[in-house]
Design a protein around this motif. Structure first.
Motif, mmCIF file in Angstrom:
data_model
loop_
_atom_site.group_PDB
_atom_site.id
_atom_site.type_symbol
_atom_site.label_atom_id
_atom_site.label_comp_id
_atom_site.label_asym_id
_atom_site.label_seq_id
_atom_site.Cartn_x
_atom_site.Cartn_y
_atom_site.Cartn_z
ATOM 1 N N UNK A 154 8.128 -5.736 -6.510
ATOM 2 C CA UNK A 154 9.324 -4.182 -6.456
ATOM 3 C C UNK A 154 8.166 -4.071 -7.666
ATOM 4 N N UNK A 155 8.063 -5.232 -8.664
ATOM 5 C CA UNK A 155 7.946 -4.197 -9.491
ATOM 6 C C UNK A 155 5.902 -5.014 -9.242
ATOM 7 N N UNK A 156 5.446 -5.158 -8.623
ATOM 8 C CA UNK A 156 3.640 -5.835 -8.751
ATOM 9 C C UNK A 156 3.138 -5.530 -7.417
ATOM 10 N N UNK A 157 3.516 -6.043 -6.444
ATOM 11 C CA UNK A 157 2.841 -4.951 -4.781
ATOM 12 C C UNK A 157 3.574 -4.232 -4.431
ATOM 13 N N UNK A 158 4.455 -3.180 -4.583
ATOM 14 C CA UNK A 158 4.848 -2.343 -4.113
ATOM 15 C C UNK A 158 4.132 -1.038 -4.561
ATOM 16 N N UNK A 172 11.431 3.671 4.664
ATOM 17 C CA UNK A 172 10.425 2.935 3.914
ATOM 18 C C UNK A 172 10.185 1.451 3.292
ATOM 19 N N UNK A 173 11.460 1.711 2.835
ATOM 20 C CA UNK A 173 12.511 0.231 1.936
ATOM 21 C C UNK A 173 12.570 -0.966 2.837
ATOM 22 N N UNK A 174 12.796 -1.197 3.891
ATOM 23 C CA UNK A 174 13.344 -2.193 4.939
ATOM 24 C C UNK A 174 11.795 -2.252 5.412
ATOM 25 N N UNK A 175 11.709 -1.014 6.250
ATOM 26 C CA UNK A 175 10.267 -1.342 6.500
ATOM 27 C C UNK A 175 9.247 -2.096 5.903
ATOM 28 N N UNK A 176 8.978 -1.714 4.446
ATOM 29 C CA UNK A 176 8.355 -2.439 3.842
ATOM 30 C C UNK A 176 8.283 -3.572 3.365
ATOM 31 N N UNK A 177 8.875 -4.227 3.752
ATOM 32 C CA UNK A 177 9.434 -5.723 2.823
ATOM 33 C C UNK A 177 9.288 -6.221 4.516
ATOM 34 N N UNK A 178 10.010 -6.203 5.181
ATOM 35 C CA UNK A 178 9.509 -6.607 7.005
ATOM 36 C C UNK A 178 7.967 -6.424 7.018
ATOM 37 N N UNK A 218 0.417 -15.297 -7.099
ATOM 38 C CA UNK A 218 0.897 -16.761 -7.616
ATOM 39 C C UNK A 218 0.560 -16.619 -9.185
ATOM 40 N N UNK A 219 -0.331 -15.635 -9.848
ATOM 41 C CA UNK A 219 -0.053 -15.636 -10.988
ATOM 42 C C UNK A 219 1.660 -14.880 -11.346
ATOM 43 N N UNK A 220 2.126 -13.977 -10.565
ATOM 44 C CA UNK A 220 3.501 -13.745 -11.393
ATOM 45 C C UNK A 220 4.437 -15.114 -11.346
ATOM 46 N N UNK A 221 4.229 -15.790 -9.688
ATOM 47 C CA UNK A 221 5.322 -16.672 -10.161
ATOM 48 C C UNK A 221 4.541 -17.570 -11.521
ATOM 49 N N UNK A 222 4.008 -18.200 -11.510
ATOM 50 C CA UNK A 222 3.436 -18.699 -12.500
ATOM 51 C C UNK A 222 4.410 -18.179 -14.611
ATOM 52 N N UNK A 223 4.558 -16.914 -14.244
ATOM 53 C CA UNK A 223 5.022 -16.232 -15.485
ATOM 54 C C UNK A 223 6.722 -16.409 -15.110
ATOM 55 N N UNK A 224 6.961 -16.827 -13.727
ATOM 56 C CA UNK A 224 8.320 -16.465 -13.484
ATOM 57 C C UNK A 224 9.563 -15.757 -13.481
ATOM 58 N N UNK A 225 8.244 -14.685 -12.718
ATOM 59 C CA UNK A 225 9.044 -13.712 -11.663
ATOM 60 C C UNK A 225 9.108 -14.105 -10.459
ATOM 61 N N UNK A 226 10.521 -13.545 -9.993
ATOM 62 C CA UNK A 226 11.012 -14.026 -8.886
ATOM 63 C C UNK A 226 10.190 -13.176 -7.899
ATOM 64 N N UNK A 227 10.312 -13.998 -6.501
ATOM 65 C CA UNK A 227 9.565 -13.026 -5.113
ATOM 66 C C UNK A 227 10.056 -11.190 -4.988
ATOM 67 N N UNK A 228 11.633 -11.535 -5.136
ATOM 68 C CA UNK A 228 12.170 -9.588 -5.441
ATOM 69 C C UNK A 228 10.783 -9.340 -6.485
ATOM 70 N N UNK A 229 10.509 -9.686 -7.761
ATOM 71 C CA UNK A 229 10.452 -8.899 -8.732
ATOM 72 C C UNK A 229 8.935 -8.584 -8.344
ATOM 73 N N UNK A 230 7.929 -10.253 -7.661
ATOM 74 C CA UNK A 230 7.149 -9.467 -6.880
ATOM 75 C C UNK A 230 6.459 -8.732 -6.679
#
Length: 279
Positions: free
Chosen positions: A187-191, A90-96, A173-185
């Motif tokens: 794990x915290x938003x998309x997952x 789940x971890x690796x396949x979802x990231x890919x 895009x909103x998360x990037x404007x708020x300064x979130x990293x790609x990993x943060x986006x």
């Protein structure tokens, strides 16, 4: 009259579903009843729903719980392998799948094409090179050899990619404007938005890993490392067949899958239907 016709159609539909449910459950009911019968009666009548009430007992289950040392070793092995496989897959396949769906990079379509190609190749064709790889890595007769080929499963990558295509890019895009990293986006938003697909794939991957027979049979050598399907198969030998213990043990193998489905059934249908239609 129209209301009566609708009630009749609903009644017939419900009856049809009840009959279909019984047909689907018939093998499990037969297995459960047979697991309560002694070996002598099994040899005479085979697996069926007919039985002599006086012969019904819990002796087979008592044997498994008190003297089935190897059985619990096999059960534990399968449980550990399946749990680790589910988490890593789940971890690796979802990231890919997420990256293939929502990031524009050179070679993205080519990589996705390779995923589809591998998805169409039967596992039997890949077994020999995989086995040679496990030998070269000195992983034969280890849990790692069983788990590693399933860590990034093509079917899971395809499924997560199809699901992630429908996720709103505006949130990224909103998360990037708020300064979130790609990993943060991720794990915290998309997952969290991918929870239905994760639950559906957890059941499918767990079921596949739990019932996997051929690949563990190839890479595992010692009895104490066997998974449950291999261990149960060893009960059938030319010198004696423990059908009573085999059937009772088979019934016990259904329990973890039922528990897994109960935990994730809320998301299962939603994950399959939504992930299946997004392109």
């Amino acid at each position: 009259m129209k209301k009566k016709n609708s009630s009749l159609v609903a009644w017939i539909t419900n009856l049809a579903f009840v009959i279909l449910s019984f047909i689907a459950l018939f093998p499990i009911i037969s297995l459960l009843i047979s697991s309560l019968r002694p070996s002598s009666e099994l040899m005479r009548n085979g697996i069926s729903i007919t039985f002599d009430p006086s012969s019904i007992s819990l002796d087979n289950y008592t044997y498994i719980f008190t003297q089935g040392g190897n059985y619990w070793s096999w059960f534990t092995n399968s449980l550990v392998i399946s749990a680790v496989t589910i988490v890593l897959s789940l971890f690796f396949s979802s990231m890919v799948g997420y990256a293939l769906a929502l990031y524009d990079f050179k070679g993205r379509n080519l990589i996705f094409g390779f995923v589809l190609f591998i998805l169409m190749v039967p596992f039997e064709i890949l077994m020999l090179p995989l086995f040679q790889l496990m030998i070269s890595m000195n992983l034969i007769n280890t849990y790692t050899a069983v788990i590693l080929p399933a860590v990034v499963a093509p079917v899971a990558v395809f499924f997560f990619r199809q699901y992630a295509v429908g996720l709103p890019k505006e949130l990224m895009d909103s998360a990037r404007i708020d300064g979130a990293t790609e990993y943060g986006i991720f794990f915290k938003i998309m997952l969290p938005l991918m929870a239905p697909s994760m639950a559906a794939m957890a059941i499918l991957q767990g079921l596949g890993s739990w019932n996997n027979f051929l690949w563990p049979l190839i890479v595992l050598r010692s009895n104490d490392m066997f998974t449950l399907p291999i261990g149960l198969a060893t009960l059938l030998t030319p010198y004696g067949n423990n059908y009573d213990i085999l059937i009772a043990g088979s019934v016990m193998t259904i329990v973890p899958i039922i528990i897994l489905f109960i935990f994730f059934q809320r998301y299962f249908v939603a994950g399959l239907t939504v992930g299946g239609v997004k392109g």
